[in-house]
Design an enzyme around this catalytic site. Structure first.
Site, short mmCIF file in Angstrom:
data_model
loop_
_atom_site.label_atom_id
_atom_site.label_comp_id
_atom_site.label_asym_id
_atom_site.label_seq_id
_atom_site.Cartn_x
_atom_site.Cartn_y
_atom_site.Cartn_z
N ASP A 178 -0.31 5.23 0.73
CA ASP A 178 -0.59 6.20 1.78
C ASP A 178 -0.57 5.54 3.14
OD1 ASP A 178 -1.07 8.58 0.21
OD2 ASP A 178 -2.90 7.63 -0.50
N ASP A 209 0.85 -1.18 0.00
CA ASP A 209 0.00 0.00 0.00
C ASP A 209 0.90 1.24 0.00
OD1 ASP A 209 -2.54 1.39 0.26
OD2 ASP A 209 -1.94 1.82 2.31
N ASP A 213 -1.55 -0.39 6.07
CA ASP A 213 -1.68 0.29 7.35
C ASP A 213 -3.12 0.29 7.86
OD1 ASP A 213 -2.39 2.21 5.23
OD2 ASP A 213 -2.62 3.62 6.89
#
Length: 354
Positions: free
Chosen positions: A24, A22, A220
């Site tokens: 961001d 991922d 995240d």
């Protein structure tokens, strides 16, 4: 794949041939790099692991994403980027023939992906589109959302690139595509289809493209990144640099639980110990231990273990997750108030020192 934490006695990057990373909150936050990201990914490549950057952000084209990563010290090519815009275009092909009209509400990345799939891009509900493809773009406003609502009310199929409610930026959390999709949903009462995580579509496309045998998802967010990993039945590494916290890990529902937990992307370069059960309900992970007793989480760290480190904090999170998940899955109640913040980046945290 079983639902608890896994162990790995060699670096994760040596165990899994492809990392689905991922962006961001993992590789960067807004326009700022995240500590350890470049180092961790460079080390993973050196160990032979391939990388595909998988993002729910549909606003930019893969070339733009690759350029930003390269500028932050993480060399990447457009072929190593998989966006929610590309996944949304694939979802459109499951119901629409080539040449169909699609109202695109989003950025350049979504426009490019929809056109590349063979569709005619339109900008107004009056063009009688067969579908609305909606993705995040910072310039989106009321007028574009209104056109989407008009088209959906008239029967157009609503396809969202993703449903993330928030977007991490250097200044904090901003409204994400899910918040904007919610405006159209509120106006129409129509539930959209979603291409982005936690749908496994992007992960499966990336794995097929790379021809990987042992993929590892890295993210995240539990609700999207790790939920998508569970949906795809791939192991997932939760890095504690973005939206979801270590406390969220402990309280995670089964469909969003990570397989591994690390402080940041440097955790790709290390083995991951698996918590083990012991006497009186304790679960141990090296010098850390946890158990659930009378509905409350109890934590312990060996008194002679020396000054606490970030890795000590992660071990405590691992032990806490094992204890909490085992108890909850066995039907025991767990008082959320008994679960502390467990900030592994603050090694002075009382939770680490208990």
């Amino acid at each position: 794949m079983r639902g608890g934490l896994l162990g790995c006695d060699i670096p994760l990057a040596a165990r899994y041939d492809l990392a689905l990373v991922d962006l961001d909150g993992v590789a960067y936050r807004g326009h700022e790099p995240i500590a350890g990201a470049a180092e961790g990914l460079a080390g993973a490549r050196a160990l032979g692991q391939r990388l595909v950057f998988v993002t729910n952000n549909a606003s930019r084209e893969p070339e733009s994403v690759a350029g930003q990563l390269t500028g932050l010290g993480i060399p990447a090519t457009p072929e190593e980027v998989m966006t929610a815009a590309q996944a949304a275009a694939v979802v459109l092909t499951t119901r629409l023939p080539r040449g169909a009209k699609v109202l695109v509400v989003g950025g350049a990345g979504l426009v490019t992906a929809v056109r590349a799939a063979g569709y005619t891009v339109v900008t107004s509900a009056d063009d009688e589109p067969d579908a609305v493809a909606q993705g995040f773009a910072p310039e989106l406003g009321w007028a574009q959302l209104a056109e989407a609502a008009y088209a959906v009310q008239r029967g157009a199929w609503h396809v969202a690139s993703n449903l993330d409610l928030s977007l991490p930026t250097a200044r904090g959390f901003a409204p994400g595509n899910g918040a904007l999709v919610g405006a159209v949903r509120a106006a129409t009462g129509v539930e959209p289809s979603s291409a982005g995580k936690p749908s496994p579509t992007m992960y499966q496309l990336a794995v097929d493209r790379a021809g990987a045998r042992s993929p590892l998802v890295i993210g995240d967010r539990l609700d999207t990144d790790l939920g998508g990993a569970r949906a795809a039945e791939y192991p997932g590494l939760h890095v504690l640099t973005g939206v979801s916290t270590a406390r969220d890990d402990v309280l995670a529902v089964p469909g969003e639980r990570p397989s591994f937990i690390g402080a940041d992307l440097r955790s790709l370069l290390a083995p991951h110990p698996e918590p083990t059960p012991g006497a009186e309900g304790w679960w141990a992970c090296r010098g850390a231990a946890a158990r659930v007793r009378d509905g409350r989480l109890e934590l312990h760290r060996e008194a002679d273990a020396g000054p606490a480190s970030i890795e000590d904090g992660v071990d405590l999170v691992r032990a806490a997750c094992a204890a909490a998940w085992s108890a909850v899955d066995a039907g025991e109640a767990l008082d959320p108030e008994s679960v502390p913040d467990l900030d592994v980046h603050d090694v002075s945290s009382e939770a680490v020192a208990r």
